[in-house]
Design a protein around this motif. Structure first.
Motif, PDB file in Angstrom:
ATOM      1  N   ARG A  63      -7.873   5.498  10.611  1.00  0.00           N
ATOM      2  CA  ARG A  63      -8.872   5.813   9.575  1.00  0.00           C
ATOM      3  C   ARG A  63      -7.861   6.357   8.338  1.00  0.00           C
ATOM      4  NH1 ARG A  63     -14.409   8.714  11.130  1.00  0.00           N
ATOM      5  NH2 ARG A  63     -14.886   9.474   9.079  1.00  0.00           N
ATOM      6  N   CYS A 111      -2.156   0.683  -0.336  1.00  0.00           N
ATOM      7  CA  CYS A 111      -3.379   0.746   0.797  1.00  0.00           C
ATOM      8  C   CYS A 111      -3.997  -0.432   0.744  1.00  0.00           C
ATOM      9  CB  CYS A 111      -4.368   1.706   0.031  1.00  0.00           C
ATOM     10  SG  CYS A 111      -3.972   3.474   0.498  1.00  0.00           S
ATOM     11  N   GLY A 112      -3.317  -1.388   1.760  1.00  0.00           N
ATOM     12  CA  GLY A 112      -4.188  -2.590   2.101  1.00  0.00           C
ATOM     13  C   GLY A 112      -4.297  -2.813   3.449  1.00  0.00           C
ATOM     14  N   ASP A 113      -4.469  -4.071   3.828  1.00  0.00           N
ATOM     15  CA  ASP A 113      -4.805  -4.428   5.358  1.00  0.00           C
ATOM     16  C   ASP A 113      -3.587  -4.143   6.164  1.00  0.00           C
ATOM     17  OD1 ASP A 113      -7.163  -5.395   4.536  1.00  0.00           O
ATOM     18  OD2 ASP A 113      -6.359  -7.615   4.680  1.00  0.00           O
ATOM     19  N   SER A 114      -2.147  -4.138   5.467  1.00  0.00           N
ATOM     20  CA  SER A 114      -0.948  -3.667   6.243  1.00  0.00           C
ATOM     21  C   SER A 114      -0.807  -2.196   6.372  1.00  0.00           C
ATOM     22  CB  SER A 114       0.200  -4.560   5.698  1.00  0.00           C
ATOM     23  OG  SER A 114       0.239  -4.263   4.466  1.00  0.00           O
ATOM     24  N   LEU A 115      -1.618  -1.498   5.937  1.00  0.00           N
ATOM     25  CA  LEU A 115      -1.275   0.170   5.882  1.00  0.00           C
ATOM     26  C   LEU A 115      -0.852   0.731   7.088  1.00  0.00           C
ATOM     27  CD1 LEU A 115      -1.370   2.792   4.258  1.00  0.00           C
ATOM     28  CD2 LEU A 115      -3.672   3.156   4.815  1.00  0.00           C
ATOM     29  N   ARG A 116      -1.574   0.359   8.163  1.00  0.00           N
ATOM     30  CA  ARG A 116      -1.091   0.825   9.528  1.00  0.00           C
ATOM     31  C   ARG A 116       0.178   0.403   9.750  1.00  0.00           C
ATOM     32  NH1 ARG A 116      -1.439  -0.867  14.990  1.00  0.00           N
ATOM     33  NH2 ARG A 116      -1.905   0.996  16.297  1.00  0.00           N
ATOM     34  N   ASP A 117       0.562  -0.745   9.723  1.00  0.00           N
ATOM     35  CA  ASP A 117       1.869  -1.069  10.153  1.00  0.00           C
ATOM     36  C   ASP A 117       2.900  -0.433   9.324  1.00  0.00           C
ATOM     37  OD1 ASP A 117       0.674  -2.898  11.871  1.00  0.00           O
ATOM     38  OD2 ASP A 117       0.945  -4.526  10.880  1.00  0.00           O
ATOM     39  N   THR A 118       2.855  -0.434   7.971  1.00  0.00           N
ATOM     40  CA  THR A 118       3.597   0.176   7.015  1.00  0.00           C
ATOM     41  C   THR A 118       4.044   1.585   7.379  1.00  0.00           C
ATOM     42  OG1 THR A 118       2.684  -1.326   5.287  1.00  0.00           O
ATOM     43  CG2 THR A 118       4.069   0.350   4.405  1.00  0.00           C
TER      44      THR A 118
END
Ligand SMILES: Cc1cc2nc3c(=O)[nH]c(=O)nc-3n(C[C@H](O)[C@H](O)[C@H](O)COP(=O)(O)OP(=O)(O)OC[C@H]3O[C@@H](n4cnc5c(N)ncnc54)[C@H](O)[C@@H]3O)c2cc1C
Length: 352
Positions: free
Chosen positions: A245, A216-223
């Protein structure tokens, strides 16, 4: 008799309406203001719709909500479709919240306290006490509807850490017309994406995954999006509402329904997972049982309440097992493809 409801999410609001129907005077405390938003798949099962209708809450099916008649599952080259015996509704959380609070505002016996966070409470032999703005208020009973991370659950030592792998969730809305009259579920390695039509011009994508499977980091959405190439093709990313969210982990629940004069309802009692799409209807059913029986609570009321949650727990365990084990899931898909009515029956069991 004077009662308090703590938490003004959908379950707290419905609890207040049921209590008011029984003739009680209700104080309802909510830490934010209405309408409330929350990460959710936004699918309301037929049994939940029926409960809201009986309470006088109806939805227009254009810009306010959108009916769905089944669920379709997609796993790589495989797909499986099931019909529901009655229609469910996709409804954005803020609209759901607004509709129920509008109904509550018609009731003179429900006093609303928005922007009021309740932290200090005590459970006495003959009353439940709440501290609000330095003043003590006494109630005959109280109802904790303060959600997944319930403060009251902690302060009344009713917290149970769940065993097994924990799950997480997220959501994002897109301003585009739905392409299906079903809720679509896409499966990837230990992550699922749920597409719920919430109006004639909007779809919601919710994700659920095993905590250990994704960082769970800044790239969560892209992942998350990378896991669903087939779904990505259907999404107009330039029409995103920019409301991605996250939420979770779903790691705790309550030990007991009742601690002294305090009852636990909705996610404050138990939320295991959104995979079966029934958190709201389940919370409403529990609220109905408790509001109608709390003053003469006995083993039979407790059994009725718990039967709903045992059934929920069974369905969630089954669905999570399939989510965790790709080969087993694909075997299950192939088997039910041969007996579509069997799959419809299984879906109807989910929303008894
Ligand atoms: C990813 C995901 C997908 C889901 N999909 C679905 C689905 O498709 N269908 C479905 O039916 N369910 C679904 N669920 C579950 C559903 O969202 C919950 O079961 C539902 O929101 C529970 O409602 P609630 O009122 O108990 O809690 P909440 O909606 O969490 O409301 C709790 C309220 O209490 C307030 N509060 C908290 N602490 C305090 C305090 N100390 N004092 C005063 N107020 C307080 C909060 O501000 C909040 O308004 C999903 C959940 C997730 C995470």
């Amino acid at each position: 008799m004077k009662v308090a409801v703590i938490g003004g999410g959908p379950v707290g609001l419905v609890t207040a309406l049921y209590l008011e129907k029984q003739g009680y005077s209700v104080d309802l405390y909510e830490k934010g203001k209405w309408p409330r938003d929350k990460t959710c798949g936004q699918g309301l099962m037929p049994s939940g719709i029926k409960i809201l209708k009986k309470l006088g809450i109806n939805f227009k099916t254009d810009l306010e909500s959108r009916p769905f008649n089944g669920i379709s599952y997609h796993d790589g080259p495989l797909s499986l479709m099931g019909s529901l015996p009655k229609k469910g509704f996709g409804i954005e959380r803020k609209i759901l919240s607004q509709k129920i609070i509008d109904k509550i505002r018609e009731k003179s016996n429900i006093n609303l306290y928005p922007n009021t966070t309740i932290t200090e409470t005590s459970n006495n032999y003959d009353m439940f006490r709440i501290k609000v703005d330095g003043e003590h208020r006494n109630y005959d009973y109280a109802f904790a509807c303060d959600g997944l991370n319930s403060t009251l659950r902690k302060t009344h030592h009713n917290r149970l850490v769940r065993k097994g792998p924990w799950r997480m969730g997220a959501r994002e809305h897109f301003l585009q017309a739905p392409w299906s009259d079903k809720v679509e579920v896409y499966w990837s390695e230990k992550v699922e994406a749920y597409v719920t039509p919430v109006s004639n011009t909007k779809v919601e994508i919710a994700f659920l995954w095993f905590e250990e499977a994704l960082p769970c980091g800044d790239s969560l959405r892209d992942t998350l999006w990378k896991s669903f190439p087939e779904l990505k093709e259907k999404i107009h990313f330039n029409k995103s509402q920019g409301d991605f969210r996250g939420y979770g982990p779903f790691s705790t629940r309550s030990k007991d329904i009742k601690v002294g004069r305090l009852f636990f309802l909705g996610d404050a009692y138990c939320f295991l997972d959104g995979i079966t799409g029934e958190g709201l209807s389940l919370g409403f059913k529990g609220a109905q049982i408790v509001a109608n029986n709390f003053s003469k609570w006995n083993w039979f009321s407790e059994l009725r309440f718990k039967l709903h949650y045992w059934h929920y727990s069974f369905m969630v365990t089954l669905a999570l097992t399939l989510s965790h084990h790709t080969r087993l899931r694909r075997f299950f898909f192939k088997m039910f493809k041969k007996v579509p009515r069997g799959f419809d029956f299984l879906l109807s069991l989910n929303d008894l």
